[in-house]
Design an enzyme around this catalytic site. Structure first.
Site, PDB file in Angstrom:
ATOM      1  N   HIS A   1      -4.847   0.459  11.043  1.00 29.11           N
ATOM      2  CA  HIS A   1      -6.154  -0.205  11.108  1.00 29.11           C
ATOM      3  C   HIS A   1      -6.714  -0.177  12.532  1.00 29.11           C
ATOM      4  O   HIS A   1      -7.335  -1.151  12.962  1.00 29.11           O
ATOM      5  CB  HIS A   1      -6.036  -1.667  10.647  1.00 29.11           C
ATOM      6  CG  HIS A   1      -5.261  -1.868   9.379  1.00 29.11           C
ATOM      7  ND1 HIS A   1      -4.436  -2.945   9.168  1.00 29.11           N
ATOM      8  CD2 HIS A   1      -5.176  -1.108   8.260  1.00 29.11           C
ATOM      9  CE1 HIS A   1      -3.890  -2.850   7.955  1.00 29.11           C
ATOM     10  NE2 HIS A   1      -4.314  -1.740   7.389  1.00 29.11           N
TER      11      HIS A   1
ATOM     12  N   GLU B   1       0.815  -1.223   0.000  1.00 26.77           N
ATOM     13  CA  GLU B   1       0.000   0.000   0.000  1.00 26.77           C
ATOM     14  C   GLU B   1       0.845   1.269   0.000  1.00 26.77           C
ATOM     15  O   GLU B   1       0.391   2.313   0.463  1.00 26.77           O
ATOM     16  CB  GLU B   1      -0.937  -0.012   1.201  1.00 26.77           C
ATOM     17  CG  GLU B   1      -2.007  -1.073   1.080  1.00 26.77           C
ATOM     18  CD  GLU B   1      -3.153  -0.818   2.038  1.00 26.77           C
ATOM     19  OE1 GLU B   1      -4.260  -0.530   1.566  1.00 26.77           O
ATOM     20  OE2 GLU B   1      -2.921  -0.914   3.258  1.00 26.77           O
TER      21      GLU B   1
ATOM     22  N   HIS C   1      -0.607   5.288   7.955  1.00 26.56           N
ATOM     23  CA  HIS C   1      -1.753   4.423   7.640  1.00 26.56           C
ATOM     24  C   HIS C   1      -1.797   3.275   8.650  1.00 26.56           C
ATOM     25  O   HIS C   1      -0.769   2.675   8.955  1.00 26.56           O
ATOM     26  CB  HIS C   1      -1.648   3.848   6.224  1.00 26.56           C
ATOM     27  CG  HIS C   1      -2.598   2.728   5.970  1.00 26.56           C
ATOM     28  ND1 HIS C   1      -3.967   2.873   6.082  1.00 26.56           N
ATOM     29  CD2 HIS C   1      -2.391   1.416   5.665  1.00 26.56           C
ATOM     30  CE1 HIS C   1      -4.549   1.708   5.835  1.00 26.56           C
ATOM     31  NE2 HIS C   1      -3.622   0.806   5.577  1.00 26.56           N
TER      32      HIS C   1
ATOM     33  N   HIS D   1     -11.444  -1.001   6.400  1.00 30.78           N
ATOM     34  CA  HIS D   1      -9.996  -1.138   6.316  1.00 30.78           C
ATOM     35  C   HIS D   1      -9.261  -0.374   7.423  1.00 30.78           C
ATOM     36  O   HIS D   1      -8.646  -0.985   8.287  1.00 30.78           O
ATOM     37  CB  HIS D   1      -9.538  -0.671   4.928  1.00 30.78           C
ATOM     38  CG  HIS D   1      -8.094  -0.902   4.653  1.00 30.78           C
ATOM     39  ND1 HIS D   1      -7.590  -1.143   3.394  1.00 30.78           N
ATOM     40  CD2 HIS D   1      -7.016  -0.914   5.462  1.00 30.78           C
ATOM     41  CE1 HIS D   1      -6.282  -1.306   3.464  1.00 30.78           C
ATOM     42  NE2 HIS D   1      -5.912  -1.163   4.709  1.00 30.78           N
TER      43      HIS D   1
HETATM   44 ZN   LIG Z   1      -3.953  -1.148   5.352  1.00 33.77          ZN
END
Ligand SMILES: [Zn+2]
Length: 260
Positions: free
Chosen positions: A121, A100, A119, A192
Site C-alpha cells: 500500500h 488477500e 502486494h 488500496h
Molecule cells: Zn492490501
C-alpha cells in the site's frame, strides 16, 4: 516425515515445508529468499505493517509459499505456509493466513510465467490509482511499467453491491484483478495499493521498489510541467538492460536487513 524415514521420494506439495526444504535445494533457497524479501520490502517502504510477498514452489508449480498473517518485517521461515492455486492452505496448516492470499493464488493460476507476487500500500503510488493520471515510466528503472500501469477498480467487479471493504478476499476478485493486470507486471488497485509480479523474487522486489521511485519522480515532474515519458521502444530496451542487473540492488538491500 514418514516418507523420508522410509526413503521414498516425497511428492512435492504432499510433504511439509521443512521436508521439501531438506529434499529440494531450490525450495530451501526460495523460502530463505522469501523471508529476506519480506524484510527488504519493509526496509524499502514497499510494505508496512501490511502487505505481503509470495513465491511459486520451484518443486511444484501448483503451489506457492506465503507467510501467515504477520507484519512482513517479522516474517521467519517458520511463518511460511504452502497454498494451492485456490488459496487453500496445505499440510493441514490452520494458522491465520492473509485475507488477500487470493491476489497471489489467482495470478499464479492464470499466469504461468509469474513466480513471485508482491502486494502493498505504498503511499507514493496510490494517487495514480485515484486520479486517472497513469503511472508511466519516467526513467529507465521504471521501464517495466511499459505503456502505464492499469488500475483495478474493485467496484466494477463486486456483485451485487459495488461497495466493498476494498479487499481482494475471494478467488472471483482475485481473477478480476489478474484480468486487469493482463500480461503486464504491475497493477494499481484503486483506493488500496499495488501488485507487482515477476519471474523471480528478486525481480518482483526490484519492481515493487522502483515503481515507488518512479511515482515519486513522476509526481515531482508533473509539478513542473508535462513529463516526457520513455517511449515504448525506450521502455522495452531499457527494461531488458536494467533487469539483467537486479542482483546488484538485491545485494545492497540484503546487506541492510542482514539476510542470508
Ligand atoms: Zn492490501
Amino acid at each position: 516425515m514418514l516418507l523420508c524415514v522410509l526413503g521414498l521420494p516425497a511428492a512435492a506439495g504432499a510433504a511439509s515445508i521443512q521436508e521439501q526444504m531438506a529434499q529440494f535445494p531450490a525450495v530451501k533457497t526460495a523460502i530463505e529468499e522469501l523471508v529476506t524479501a519480506n524484510h527488504i520490502l519493509y526496509d524499502q517502504g514497499a510494505v508496512d505493517g501490511y502487505g505481503h510477498i509470495s513465491v511459486r514452489n520451484p518443486a511444484n508449480p501448483d503451489t506457492f509459499f506465503l507467510a501467515r498473517s504477520v507484519a512482513p518485517s517479522s516474517v521467519q521461515v517458520g511463518d511460511i505456509i504452502e497454498f494451492d492455486l485456490d488459496g487453500k492452505a496445505l499440510n493441514g496448516d490452520a494458522r491465520t493466513p492473509y485475507g488477500e492470499r487470493f491476489i497471489h493464488s489467482s495470478i499464479y493460476r492464470n499466469r504461468p510465467d509469474v513466480n513471485s507476487v508482491v502486494h502493498g500500500h505504498a503511499p507514493a503510488v496510490l494517487p495514480f490509482g485515484l486520479t486517472g493520471t497513469p503511472l508511466k515510466p519516467v526513467y529507465h528503472m521504471g521501464a517495466f511499467l511499459g505503456a502505464g500501469a492499469p488500475v483495478f477498480d474493485i467496484s466494477r467487479f463486486a456483485r451485487p453491491d459495488p461497495d466493498t471493504d476494498m479487499f481482494v478476499g475471494n478467488p472471483v476478485l482475485g481473477d478480476a484483478l489478474t484480468q486487469t493486470l493482463g500480461q503486464g507486471h504491475y497493477v494499481l488497485m484503486r483506493g488500496h495499493g499495488y501488485v507487482a509480479t515477476a519471474d523471480s523474487i528478486r525481480k518482483a522486489v526490484f519492481r515493487a521498489v522502483y515503481a515507488i521511485q518512479n511515482a515519486i519522480i513522476q509526481t515531482e515532474a508533473m509539478k513542473m510541467g508535462q513529463p516526457r515519458y520513455l517511449t515504448a521502444g525506450e521502455a522495452a530496451k531499457s527494461q531488458q538492460t536494467i533487469e539483467k542487473t537486479v542482483n546488484r540492488p538485491w545485494e545492497l538491500w540484503r546487506q541492510r536487513v542482514g539476510g542470508p
